[in-house]
Design a protein around this motif. Structure first.
Motif, PDB file in Angstrom:
ATOM      1  N   ALA A 116       0.829  -1.207   0.000  1.00  0.00           N
ATOM      2  CA  ALA A 116       0.000   0.000   0.000  1.00  0.00           C
ATOM      3  C   ALA A 116       0.863   1.255   0.000  1.00  0.00           C
ATOM      4  O   ALA A 116       0.538   2.234  -0.663  1.00  0.00           O
ATOM      5  N   LEU A 117       1.953   1.233   0.736  1.00  0.00           N
ATOM      6  CA  LEU A 117       2.828   2.403   0.811  1.00  0.00           C
ATOM      7  C   LEU A 117       3.646   2.615  -0.463  1.00  0.00           C
ATOM      8  O   LEU A 117       4.009   3.735  -0.783  1.00  0.00           O
ATOM      9  N   SER A 118       3.928   1.534  -1.183  1.00  0.00           N
ATOM     10  CA  SER A 118       4.781   1.649  -2.367  1.00  0.00           C
ATOM     11  C   SER A 118       4.089   2.388  -3.505  1.00  0.00           C
ATOM     12  O   SER A 118       4.747   3.055  -4.306  1.00  0.00           O
ATOM     13  N   GLY A 119       2.768   2.252  -3.609  1.00  0.00           N
ATOM     14  CA  GLY A 119       2.046   2.883  -4.703  1.00  0.00           C
ATOM     15  C   GLY A 119       2.216   2.158  -6.029  1.00  0.00           C
ATOM     16  O   GLY A 119       1.810   2.661  -7.070  1.00  0.00           O
ATOM     17  N   LEU A 120       2.788   0.967  -6.001  1.00  0.00           N
ATOM     18  CA  LEU A 120       3.062   0.244  -7.241  1.00  0.00           C
ATOM     19  C   LEU A 120       1.984  -0.789  -7.581  1.00  0.00           C
ATOM     20  O   LEU A 120       1.939  -1.274  -8.699  1.00  0.00           O
ATOM     21  N   ASN A 121       1.143  -1.137  -6.624  1.00  0.00           N
ATOM     22  CA  ASN A 121       0.139  -2.175  -6.844  1.00  0.00           C
ATOM     23  C   ASN A 121      -1.151  -1.591  -7.411  1.00  0.00           C
ATOM     24  O   ASN A 121      -1.335  -0.383  -7.472  1.00  0.00           O
ATOM     25  N   ARG A 122      -2.050  -2.481  -7.788  1.00  0.00           N
ATOM     26  CA  ARG A 122      -3.339  -2.068  -8.331  1.00  0.00           C
ATOM     27  C   ARG A 122      -4.192  -1.420  -7.239  1.00  0.00           C
ATOM     28  O   ARG A 122      -4.058  -1.745  -6.073  1.00  0.00           O
ATOM     29  N   THR A 123      -5.057  -0.507  -7.656  1.00  0.00           N
ATOM     30  CA  THR A 123      -5.962   0.139  -6.717  1.00  0.00           C
ATOM     31  C   THR A 123      -7.402  -0.189  -7.099  1.00  0.00           C
ATOM     32  O   THR A 123      -7.665  -0.738  -8.168  1.00  0.00           O
ATOM     33  N   LEU A 124      -8.308   0.162  -6.213  1.00  0.00           N
ATOM     34  CA  LEU A 124      -9.720  -0.018  -6.513  1.00  0.00           C
ATOM     35  C   LEU A 124     -10.524   1.080  -5.854  1.00  0.00           C
ATOM     36  O   LEU A 124     -10.039   1.786  -4.976  1.00  0.00           O
ATOM     37  N   ILE A 125     -11.757   1.214  -6.314  1.00  0.00           N
ATOM     38  CA  ILE A 125     -12.695   2.144  -5.700  1.00  0.00           C
ATOM     39  C   ILE A 125     -13.752   1.301  -5.019  1.00  0.00           C
ATOM     40  O   ILE A 125     -14.359   0.420  -5.629  1.00  0.00           O
ATOM     41  N   HIS A 126     -13.953   1.582  -3.754  1.00  0.00           N
ATOM     42  CA  HIS A 126     -14.918   0.864  -2.924  1.00  0.00           C
ATOM     43  C   HIS A 126     -16.193   1.699  -2.885  1.00  0.00           C
ATOM     44  O   HIS A 126     -16.152   2.882  -2.571  1.00  0.00           O
ATOM     45  N   VAL A 127     -17.329   1.089  -3.236  1.00  0.00           N
ATOM     46  CA  VAL A 127     -18.607   1.807  -3.268  1.00  0.00           C
ATOM     47  C   VAL A 127     -19.545   1.188  -2.242  1.00  0.00           C
ATOM     48  O   VAL A 127     -19.728  -0.023  -2.215  1.00  0.00           O
ATOM     49  N   THR A 128     -20.117   2.027  -1.391  1.00  0.00           N
ATOM     50  CA  THR A 128     -21.118   1.582  -0.422  1.00  0.00           C
ATOM     51  C   THR A 128     -22.360   2.437  -0.609  1.00  0.00           C
ATOM     52  O   THR A 128     -22.270   3.657  -0.717  1.00  0.00           O
ATOM     53  N   TYR A 129     -23.516   1.783  -0.653  1.00  0.00           N
ATOM     54  CA  TYR A 129     -24.778   2.495  -0.800  1.00  0.00           C
ATOM     55  C   TYR A 129     -25.463   2.600   0.560  1.00  0.00           C
ATOM     56  O   TYR A 129     -25.484   1.651   1.332  1.00  0.00           O
ATOM     57  N   TYR A 130     -26.024   3.774   0.850  1.00  0.00           N
ATOM     58  CA  TYR A 130     -26.690   4.040   2.126  1.00  0.00           C
ATOM     59  C   TYR A 130     -28.145   4.434   1.876  1.00  0.00           C
ATOM     60  O   TYR A 130     -28.404   5.340   1.081  1.00  0.00           O
ATOM     61  N   PRO A 131     -29.086   3.795   2.572  1.00  0.00           N
ATOM     62  CA  PRO A 131     -30.494   4.206   2.450  1.00  0.00           C
ATOM     63  C   PRO A 131     -30.843   5.340   3.424  1.00  0.00           C
ATOM     64  O   PRO A 131     -32.008   5.587   3.698  1.00  0.00           O
ATOM     65  N   PHE A 132     -29.821   6.012   3.944  1.00  0.00           N
ATOM     66  CA  PHE A 132     -30.019   7.076   4.926  1.00  0.00           C
ATOM     67  C   PHE A 132     -28.806   8.000   4.910  1.00  0.00           C
ATOM     68  O   PHE A 132     -27.751   7.639   4.408  1.00  0.00           O
ATOM     69  N   GLU A 133     -28.982   9.173   5.461  1.00  0.00           N
ATOM     70  CA  GLU A 133     -27.864  10.106   5.636  1.00  0.00           C
ATOM     71  C   GLU A 133     -27.085   9.670   6.871  1.00  0.00           C
ATOM     72  O   GLU A 133     -27.677   9.436   7.934  1.00  0.00           O
ATOM     73  N   PRO A 134     -25.765   9.531   6.786  1.00  0.00           N
ATOM     74  CA  PRO A 134     -24.995   9.114   7.975  1.00  0.00           C
ATOM     75  C   PRO A 134     -25.196  10.099   9.128  1.00  0.00           C
ATOM     76  O   PRO A 134     -25.321  11.300   8.912  1.00  0.00           O
ATOM     77  N   ARG A 135     -25.239   9.559  10.335  1.00  0.00           N
ATOM     78  CA  ARG A 135     -25.371  10.404  11.514  1.00  0.00           C
ATOM     79  C   ARG A 135     -24.002  10.773  12.033  1.00  0.00           C
ATOM     80  O   ARG A 135     -23.062   9.989  11.953  1.00  0.00           O
ATOM     81  N   GLU A 136     -23.910  11.963  12.568  1.00  0.00           N
ATOM     82  CA  GLU A 136     -22.647  12.449  13.110  1.00  0.00           C
ATOM     83  C   GLU A 136     -22.204  11.570  14.280  1.00  0.00           C
ATOM     84  O   GLU A 136     -23.005  11.177  15.127  1.00  0.00           O
ATOM     85  N   ASN A 137     -20.911  11.233  14.297  1.00  0.00           N
ATOM     86  CA  ASN A 137     -20.271  10.426  15.351  1.00  0.00           C
ATOM     87  C   ASN A 137     -20.829   9.013  15.460  1.00  0.00           C
ATOM     88  O   ASN A 137     -20.691   8.370  16.490  1.00  0.00           O
ATOM     89  N   SER A 138     -21.481   8.521  14.412  1.00  0.00           N
ATOM     90  CA  SER A 138     -21.973   7.139  14.496  1.00  0.00           C
ATOM     91  C   SER A 138     -20.941   6.165  13.984  1.00  0.00           C
ATOM     92  O   SER A 138     -20.033   6.515  13.284  1.00  0.00           O
TER      93      SER A 138
END
Length: 138
Positions: A116-138
């Protein structure tokens, strides 16, 4: 003696080249940062949330708003659940193996950290769907 002077001249040239390249780099960065871009973007505010499990952090935002519709890019209807209640989307980006094999700090290995620190490996985008607005400090 002559070869010693020749070596000193080369070292002197190298010693001058490094600061010149550094100066050119910072000068070009300053010039490019000064260029006006995207002046005609729509005005408005979007509330963004940072959601973290202690290891990974996602930026969570509304799925649709007046400025951008994320469902044109990553539509929740294309997932297995196809939940029509989705209101927010979380996006995280990082090194592939770190995301997949380090859900908690106890799972961290030296090779995953180094990759992860080298920056030489493949990357990805992680997608999470939420049916609500996140609550503060949850």
């Amino acid at each position: 003696m002559r070869s010693f002077l020749h070596i000193l001249k080369k070292i002197g040239k190298i010693a001058l080249i490094i600061p010149i390249f550094a100066l050119l780099y910072f000068l070009s960065a300053w010039m490019m940062a000064s260029l006006p871009l995207n002046e005609e973007q729509p005005k408005g505010e979007i509330t963004l949330f940072l959601v973290s499990n202690g290891v990974h952090t996602d930026v969570v935002m509304p799925l649709k708003n007046d400025i951008f519709d994320w469902s044109d890019v990553v539509n929740p209807k294309d997932t297995l659940s196809a939940n029509p209640q989705i209101t927010h989307i979380g996006l995280g980006w990082g090194e592939r193996n770190f995301y997949l094999y380090t859900p908690e700090w106890k799972d961290l290995t030296f090779s995953n950290a180094l990759g992860a620190l080298s920056g030489l490996n493949r990357t990805l985008i992680h997608v999470t769907y939420y049916p609500f607005e996140p609550r503060e400090n949850s």
